[in-house]
Design a protein around this motif. Sequence first.
Motif, short mmCIF file in Angstrom:
data_model
loop_
_atom_site.label_atom_id
_atom_site.label_comp_id
_atom_site.label_asym_id
_atom_site.label_seq_id
_atom_site.Cartn_x
_atom_site.Cartn_y
_atom_site.Cartn_z
N PRO A 296 0.81 -1.22 0.00
CA PRO A 296 0.00 0.00 0.00
C PRO A 296 0.84 1.27 0.00
O PRO A 296 0.50 2.26 0.64
N SER A 297 1.97 1.25 -0.71
CA SER A 297 2.84 2.41 -0.77
C SER A 297 2.28 3.44 -1.74
O SER A 297 1.51 3.11 -2.64
N PRO A 298 2.68 4.71 -1.60
CA PRO A 298 2.21 5.73 -2.55
C PRO A 298 2.57 5.40 -3.99
O PRO A 298 1.78 5.68 -4.90
N ALA A 299 3.74 4.79 -4.22
CA ALA A 299 4.14 4.47 -5.59
C ALA A 299 3.20 3.44 -6.21
O ALA A 299 2.75 3.60 -7.36
N THR A 300 2.90 2.38 -5.47
CA THR A 300 1.97 1.37 -5.99
C THR A 300 0.58 1.95 -6.16
O THR A 300 -0.10 1.70 -7.16
N ALA A 301 0.14 2.73 -5.19
CA ALA A 301 -1.20 3.34 -5.29
C ALA A 301 -1.31 4.22 -6.52
O ALA A 301 -2.33 4.21 -7.22
N ALA A 302 -0.25 4.98 -6.81
CA ALA A 302 -0.26 5.85 -7.99
C ALA A 302 -0.38 5.02 -9.27
O ALA A 302 -1.07 5.42 -10.22
N ALA A 303 0.28 3.86 -9.31
CA ALA A 303 0.20 2.99 -10.49
C ALA A 303 -1.17 2.34 -10.62
O ALA A 303 -1.62 2.05 -11.73
N VAL A 304 -1.84 2.14 -9.50
CA VAL A 304 -3.15 1.48 -9.51
C VAL A 304 -4.27 2.47 -9.90
O VAL A 304 -5.30 2.06 -10.44
N LEU A 305 -4.06 3.75 -9.66
CA LEU A 305 -5.14 4.73 -9.78
C LEU A 305 -5.81 4.73 -11.14
O LEU A 305 -7.04 4.62 -11.25
N ALA A 306 -5.02 4.88 -12.23
CA ALA A 306 -5.62 5.02 -13.56
C ALA A 306 -6.44 3.78 -13.94
O ALA A 306 -7.61 3.92 -14.34
N PRO A 307 -5.89 2.57 -13.84
CA PRO A 307 -6.73 1.40 -14.17
C PRO A 307 -7.90 1.23 -13.21
O PRO A 307 -8.98 0.77 -13.62
N ALA A 308 -7.73 1.60 -11.94
CA ALA A 308 -8.84 1.49 -10.99
C ALA A 308 -9.99 2.43 -11.37
O ALA A 308 -11.16 2.08 -11.24
N GLU A 309 -9.64 3.62 -11.85
CA GLU A 309 -10.67 4.55 -12.31
C GLU A 309 -11.43 3.97 -13.50
O GLU A 309 -12.65 4.10 -13.60
N LEU A 310 -10.69 3.34 -14.41
CA LEU A 310 -11.33 2.74 -15.59
C LEU A 310 -12.26 1.59 -15.18
O LEU A 310 -13.39 1.48 -15.67
N VAL A 311 -11.77 0.74 -14.28
CA VAL A 311 -12.58 -0.39 -13.82
C VAL A 311 -13.84 0.11 -13.10
O VAL A 311 -14.96 -0.36 -13.36
N ALA A 312 -13.66 1.08 -12.20
CA ALA A 312 -14.80 1.61 -11.44
C ALA A 312 -15.81 2.29 -12.36
O ALA A 312 -17.02 2.26 -12.11
#
Length: 592
Positions: A193-209
């Motif tokens: 749950p580091s900021p770097a991993t979260a930043a990488a997850v954000l864009a695809p998570a927005e698309l999925v949501a």
Amino acid sequence: MAAEERAAAAGEDEDTRAARARATADALEPGQRDLFWFLCCLDEADRDRDIIEDTWENLWELLDRDEGPPETGPALAAIVACGLAAVAPQPEQEPDAPAPDDDEAAIVYLVDPVVAAAGRRQAGEDFAWTADSEAASYWASVHHYATGAEGDPRFADAGLVVQAALSAVPYQLRHQQWDDAAVLLASAISWDPSPATAAAVLAPAELVAGHEPRHEAILARALAAADPGGTGARLHDYMTTAAARGNYRSAALAAGELVTLRRDAGQLAEALDLARQRAEYTRAGGYGPWSRLADEAGRLQVLGEMGRSRLVLDEVTRLRAGLAAHPAAGPPEIVAPWQAREALLAVGRRAATVLARPADALALNAELVASKEGRAASAAEVATARFSDYQPLLRLGRAEDALAVLLSCQKAFADAKDNAMMGKVLSALADVEDEGGHGASAVRLERDALRNKLKAADASSIAASYHNLGYYLRVHDRRPALALASHLAAALLRVLHASGGAPAGGAADSLGQAAIDLRELGPAARREPVLPASVAELCCALADVSDTVEPDRTLTRLIERLCPDAGAAEQALSGLIALAAEMAGPGERPGP
């Protein structure tokens, strides 16, 4: 000269470059052309010789070609020779470093983006679909292996889990596999749950949501973790924007994540306000009784952290009595009925345990376990609930029953390769051994617990193990200097986990133990320095506490994750040392 460099030198526009690439590919042998198309379909980072070798034969079978697949080495050489790809330059070696063997050297292929797009179009939709499926399957298998689900759990690798998850998701998104992508995105953010991993997850998570709103919780969690300062500013903006647009589901989910963020940081008044705000969003959205019950459980959890356990247990008792009247179907819900029910029971169990009402705690937990079993939860999830029985059983003098529960849980967590819960159950077993006067066993078990917790990178749980181990080392091993380092590590982790706040709760307890360590050291503390001069020195002092590979580096990385500002971490440690020395008393304060 690479294809893109030759094209640029010739001044060709993109259409001309694409046409020339297609013509060149047509001149290749059929198997070579298929491999070139596969290169074009792979994401840039996946055009690695090892990945190609691992996936090429599977892809060939899926393509159902008549002849056997061409060898990758000669085929790739032909693709490079005709200018459709280039071999990436090898990174420069250190002057004294031995040159890597040919078999060990990583070979990466570069394909001009215009050429890659042209090749993918030339391959056609069916070929591209099949190539994406194979790449997604490959990375999903790597992810499965990296979690330790197969083979030796010691080889679980959080970094590889995240890499594999984030590598598979783009291919899944092309296939609109929103649920599969959501599972991997949630895994990535859970393992790191580091900021770097979260930043990488954000864009695809927005698309999925955007396509599947039920997965908005992943986006909310990523927004919470993406803020390196732990303020949740981006998540708060997301919440208010969603509420202003009338998207109360997203607003409520974001508020729930903010409640957790504030609660974990010890900002309980803010957490309580946010819990009330979440309930307002739930009502405004017209969501049903189970969603409102989940909101109540979240509010009661904060009240429990504020020390109002009696009120919490009374409220849980009242709400629990009305569970049977809740409809199985009705208005739309943000949560499933079992999620709300189990959250409420868990909050009540915790309150009963704090209030030393073991019979109530066992009754609530029995209902919680029955709920999990009734919905066919995994053995590890059921064991996680059963694990909470051990303290009430000990309070009732049922030590043998408590030990049986822990041993049963230990087996379930071992089977599930769950390092985090294995660490907790080993800590509990150490507690039982300590209560029985078996000091050596308590030290050994807590070391084992710490080893598992360091793998799971759970800061709060790791801090608890350092705290417990410090006590065991002082009382049973008579090693107050190492106990001091352990207690300082526990206090530092707890303060950093609370976003750098003043020592409170667990951190204050660890500091109190550190002061006792200093008093135990007595004059020895003046003869030789025992207080670490830096975070690095503290980590080195703890290198032999656990038999984890390079435990000092593991602790260092954890501290860096909690506090990227090295200067702030050093300042926090210095402040804690000063407080511990002050608590120890002027007569026992060690010199610089």
